[in-house]
Write a protein that holds these residues in place. Structure first.
Motif, PDB file in Angstrom:
ATOM      1  N   THR A 473      31.853  50.778 -20.887  1.00  0.00           N
ATOM      2  CA  THR A 473      33.112  50.993 -20.010  1.00  0.00           C
ATOM      3  C   THR A 473      33.823  52.306 -20.291  1.00  0.00           C
ATOM      4  O   THR A 473      34.282  52.861 -19.562  1.00  0.00           O
ATOM      5  N   VAL A 474      34.058  52.474 -21.696  1.00  0.00           N
ATOM      6  CA  VAL A 474      34.866  53.406 -22.254  1.00  0.00           C
ATOM      7  C   VAL A 474      34.281  54.749 -22.053  1.00  0.00           C
ATOM      8  O   VAL A 474      34.681  55.750 -21.735  1.00  0.00           O
ATOM      9  N   VAL A 476      32.034  55.452 -19.812  1.00  0.00           N
ATOM     10  CA  VAL A 476      32.001  56.094 -18.454  1.00  0.00           C
ATOM     11  C   VAL A 476      33.541  56.489 -18.128  1.00  0.00           C
ATOM     12  O   VAL A 476      33.628  57.632 -17.445  1.00  0.00           O
ATOM     13  N   GLY A 477      34.441  56.079 -18.439  1.00  0.00           N
ATOM     14  CA  GLY A 477      35.741  56.158 -18.501  1.00  0.00           C
ATOM     15  C   GLY A 477      36.074  57.485 -18.617  1.00  0.00           C
ATOM     16  O   GLY A 477      36.768  58.224 -18.225  1.00  0.00           O
ATOM     17  N   VAL A 478      35.637  57.806 -20.227  1.00  0.00           N
ATOM     18  CA  VAL A 478      36.037  59.188 -20.690  1.00  0.00           C
ATOM     19  C   VAL A 478      35.247  60.150 -19.873  1.00  0.00           C
ATOM     20  O   VAL A 478      35.850  61.340 -19.408  1.00  0.00           O
ATOM     21  N   LEU A 491      30.553  56.178  -9.631  1.00  0.00           N
ATOM     22  CA  LEU A 491      31.151  55.103 -10.106  1.00  0.00           C
ATOM     23  C   LEU A 491      31.068  53.865  -9.214  1.00  0.00           C
ATOM     24  O   LEU A 491      30.980  53.839  -8.131  1.00  0.00           O
ATOM     25  N   VAL A 492      31.265  52.573 -10.187  1.00  0.00           N
ATOM     26  CA  VAL A 492      30.920  51.501  -9.324  1.00  0.00           C
ATOM     27  C   VAL A 492      32.421  51.269  -8.713  1.00  0.00           C
ATOM     28  O   VAL A 492      33.471  51.381  -9.277  1.00  0.00           O
TER      29      VAL A 492
ATOM     30  N   GLN B   6      44.110  60.369 -18.234  1.00  0.00           N
ATOM     31  CA  GLN B   6      43.858  59.538 -19.423  1.00  0.00           C
ATOM     32  C   GLN B   6      42.511  58.462 -19.111  1.00  0.00           C
ATOM     33  O   GLN B   6      42.478  57.990 -17.968  1.00  0.00           O
ATOM     34  N   PRO B   7      41.680  58.167 -19.973  1.00  0.00           N
ATOM     35  CA  PRO B   7      40.624  57.426 -19.317  1.00  0.00           C
ATOM     36  C   PRO B   7      40.788  56.111 -19.208  1.00  0.00           C
ATOM     37  O   PRO B   7      41.538  55.308 -19.873  1.00  0.00           O
ATOM     38  N   ILE B   8      40.418  55.459 -17.993  1.00  0.00           N
ATOM     39  CA  ILE B   8      40.398  54.324 -17.691  1.00  0.00           C
ATOM     40  C   ILE B   8      38.934  53.750 -17.568  1.00  0.00           C
ATOM     41  O   ILE B   8      38.150  54.160 -17.190  1.00  0.00           O
ATOM     42  N   PRO B   9      38.834  52.321 -18.150  1.00  0.00           N
ATOM     43  CA  PRO B   9      37.256  51.880 -18.251  1.00  0.00           C
ATOM     44  C   PRO B   9      36.911  51.910 -16.828  1.00  0.00           C
ATOM     45  O   PRO B   9      37.463  51.691 -15.938  1.00  0.00           O
ATOM     46  N   ALA B  10      35.431  52.224 -16.752  1.00  0.00           N
ATOM     47  CA  ALA B  10      34.690  52.347 -15.659  1.00  0.00           C
ATOM     48  C   ALA B  10      33.266  52.109 -15.865  1.00  0.00           C
ATOM     49  O   ALA B  10      32.775  51.850 -16.931  1.00  0.00           O
ATOM     50  N   ALA B  11      32.680  51.906 -14.720  1.00  0.00           N
ATOM     51  CA  ALA B  11      31.197  51.598 -14.813  1.00  0.00           C
ATOM     52  C   ALA B  11      30.331  52.515 -13.815  1.00  0.00           C
ATOM     53  O   ALA B  11      30.847  52.698 -12.912  1.00  0.00           O
ATOM     54  N   LEU B  12      29.314  53.192 -14.237  1.00  0.00           N
ATOM     55  CA  LEU B  12      28.375  53.892 -13.259  1.00  0.00           C
ATOM     56  C   LEU B  12      27.438  52.861 -12.624  1.00  0.00           C
ATOM     57  O   LEU B  12      26.991  51.856 -13.156  1.00  0.00           O
ATOM     58  N   ARG B  13      27.244  53.215 -11.417  1.00  0.00           N
ATOM     59  CA  ARG B  13      25.935  52.609 -10.816  1.00  0.00           C
ATOM     60  C   ARG B  13      24.911  53.387 -11.114  1.00  0.00           C
ATOM     61  O   ARG B  13      24.846  54.383 -11.684  1.00  0.00           O
TER      62      ARG B  13
END
Lengths: 495, 168
Positions: A473-474, A476-478, A491-492, B6-13
């Motif tokens: 998750t980090v 993808v966040g970056v 993005l989800v 600033q990066p926030i946790p995320a997810a790719l589909r």
């Protein structure tokens, strides 16, 4: 051009400097040297003198011909180089495609006040014939040509006498770092190899090892081995220092033109001087490398991530030769126009990335020990073998700890910054505008640990900047924070 | 371009489009051909040359592993392989053991290649490769139906042309 000593040919074509008439024949003679030696030996044997004359005459004539048949012109927005007598060869490229102009001056050229100009267009071709080399221009003509082609500032040609303040001047004391780099060692090894071959062909030195073993020569192994190692160490040190001095003597990094849109100029070399120019426009980032030797001595070196360099021209992207870390950080900061990427604290990659460093380092070491034990048991090999092999375990553990401590990344001041490696530690800072795309790679093991290797691709340097084993998750966040428009659609959502 | 935050946790589909189901056959056939060549070399090399005697159980072991590969890996690949093209970016997911997701902005695309290998042609499939100015950044979509691939090439070429910049 007010004064141009080079004779002009019809159609705006210009010849190279006439002083090259002295250089070309000599170069051709050197190229023909093996043939010449053969001719001379054969000639002396047969007693005929004409062969020798022809042997010298042909290369000299070729050299003269090369001067006469080579000409260049800059007209209608194109730069053209014409050469060859029988196989006419015309190279032509638009001036606005010119990415680099490198000026080198080997010793003979310097004696005559000449330089060789290489015009780079970022071509992937490595064919010698496809190079736009103007070999033999007067030094000041080469500089004005460079200014003309690169358009570095409005009056880059006239400010030559008023040299801008240097961002970096080589301190001769830095030569102490030379033996700590692998390139220094490689150079020294190469020279030693050549020397030993030369000795071999001259009959070699004959050392009678039996005399040492039975003590009859007055030397013992306890004396010979340390002395030999010491001698090799001294020779390697001296050679690598020599290499450092020859390459980097007079190293000077300057910046001309406006703060953005100007260019970096780099000059170095003891015998052969090299001048390289890097446009700000093509600069994408900086890499600070700390190989283990340099790191322990508190030193580092830096190179630039630059687009448009020809293949095999990576050496000209050097920014700082091995130098104290503080100096490297200062120069990297001024090249990036922000010191933060080099000094900002990095975000670590967490415990799972650490575990992976240990498994990857200890796994092979353990396999080595197991193999050694098996061999000792089955093949009846001496017992010291597994004992020696088990020394690999603590080494691997130390390496893993150091590699884990190196991992880190941060997004700061418009740069994607990544650090990794132990023996070859690198801190890379890539401008976000230079990020062409993202690769997120995860093996089955990485997916189980919830880790991804995040790679930012770019057109310069090594073509990619990689943060290994970042939590999913980090990562993808970056990427999303660095290039929001690019990632947003994928993005989800709804979490 | 928006200012990076600033990066926030995320997810790719995953990318939305799948490749043609026939791609499994293509991958399977390729793997089978390679396995056959390998096995022939192993069985023939021993008796013929005498310097590399391969024990029979090793050949059987290799054959078993190859058979498992031919059965499992194409299906696995098919489950992983996905792609998507939007107005601004190309997004692919490839691999099997190592899964690789690649995202490249439309504005940085340099060339769009269409290739049909010998095996791929048997199944009417093609591969589309999108390259960027980075040698590390080529995106490959293998196992597309031929017509789909040709349409995609046209679409990408058109979109890449309309965006300015020299893509470096």
């Amino acid at each position: 051009m007010t004064e141009d000593p080079a004779p002009e040919v019809a159609g705006g074509w210009q010849r190279l400097d006439p002083r090259m008439l002295l250089v070309y024949p000599v170069k051709e003679l050197v190229r023909f040297l093996p043939v010449l030696l053969g001719v001379f030996v054969a000639g002396t044997a047969s007693g005929g003198g004409w062969w020798q004359v022809a042997g010298v005459g042909v290369p000299v004539a070729l050299g003269l011909l090369r001067y006469v048949t080579t000409s260049y012109r800059i007209a209608q927005g194109r730069i053209e180089l014409r050469r060859g007598l029988l196989n006419r060869h015309v190279l032509s490229t638009p001036v606005d495609r010119v990415r680099t102009v490198d000026i080198t001056a080997p010793p003979v050229h310097r004696l005559l006040g000449l330089t060789s100009v290489r015009i780079g267009t970022g071509t992937a071709s490595s064919d010698e014939d496809d190079r736009l080399d103007l070999d033999g221009l007067p030094a000041e003509r080469a500089r004005s040509l460079r200014a003309e082609l690169l358009l570095t500032g409005p009056d880059a040609g006239t400010t030559a006498d008023l040299e801008p303040p240097a961002v970096l001047d080589l301190d001769p004391a830095w030569v102490r770092y030379a033996p700590l780099t692998s390139s220094g060692l490689v150079l020294a090894a190469g020279v030693l190899g050549l020397a030993s071959q030369a000795l071999e062909s001259l009959g070699g030195i004959d050392i009678d090892t039996r005399q040492i073993s039975d003590g009859s020569s007055g030397w013992s192994w306890w004396l010979v081995v340390p002395l030999g190692l010491l001698a090799i160490g001294v020779v390697v040190t001296l050679l690598s220092m020599g290499g450092y001095v020859v390459t980097n003597w007079g190293f000077r990094l300057t910046h001309t033109g406006p703060a953005r849109g100007g260019a970096w100029h780099l000059r170095r070399g003891l015998l052969t001087t090299r001048e390289t120019t890097l446009d700000d426009e093509r600069l994408r980032g900086v890499v600070v490398a700390e190989p283990i030797g340099l790191r322990l001595a508190g030193a580092a070196r830096a190179s630039a991530i630059v687009t448009g360099l020809d293949r095999g021209q990576t050496g000209s992207a050097v920014l700082v030769p091995p130098a104290p870390r503080a100096v490297v950080e200062r120069v990297a900061g001024s090249v990036l126009r922000t010191g933060l990427p080099m000094t900002a604290p990095l975000t670590g990659h967490g415990p799972r990335a650490r575990t992976r460093r240990y498994t990857r380092a200890l796994g092979p070491a353990a396999a080595l020990v197991a193999a050694a034990v098996l061999l000792a048991l089955l093949a009846d090999l001496p017992l010291w073998l597994p004992v020696l092999a088990s020394a690999a375990l603590p080494v691997a553990a130390v390496l893993a700890a150091d590699r884990a401590a190196a991992l880190g990344h941060v997004l700061v001041d418009g740069h994607f910054v990544v650090r990794s490696g132990s023996l070859d530690r690198r801190r890379e800072a890539l401008e976000l505008d230079g990020v062409i795309g993202w690769n997120l790679r995860a093996t089955w093991f990485q997916r189980r640990a919830g880790l991804t290797s995040l790679v930012a691709t770019t057109a310069g340097g090594r073509q990619a900047v990689a943060a290994i084993d970042v939590p999913d998750t980090v990562a993808v966040g970056v990427a999303a924070a660095a290039t929001p428009d690019l990632l947003a659609p994928f993005l989800v959502t709804g979490e | 371009m928006t200012v990076p935050s600033q990066p926030i946790p995320a997810a790719l589909r995953e990318p939305s489009q799948r490749v043609s189901p026939r791609a499994q056959l293509m991958w399977g056939l390729t793997a089978a051909l390679e396995a056959v060549v390998l096995l022939v070399v192993l069985t023939v090399a021993g008796p013929v040359t005498e310097w590399a005697p391969v024990p029979w159980w090793a050949v059987v072991l290799v054959a078993l592993v190859a058979a498992a590969y031919v059965c499992v890996v194409p299906k696995w690949r098919y489950r992983v392989h996905r792609w998507e093209v939007t107005g601004t970016a190309v997004y692919t997911q490839t691999g099997w053991w190592a899964r690789e997701r690649r995202i490249a902005p439309m504005s940085r695309i340099q060339t769009v290649d269409h290739a049909e290998g010998a095996v791929a042609r048997l199944f009417g499939l093609a591969t589309v490769t999108v390259t960027t100015a980075s040698a590390a950044g080529a995106l490959e979509i293998a196992g597309l139906e031929r017509d789909r691939a040709l349409a995609l090439v046209d679409e990408l070429t058109l979109m890449a042309e309309t965006l300015p910049g020299d893509a470096t």
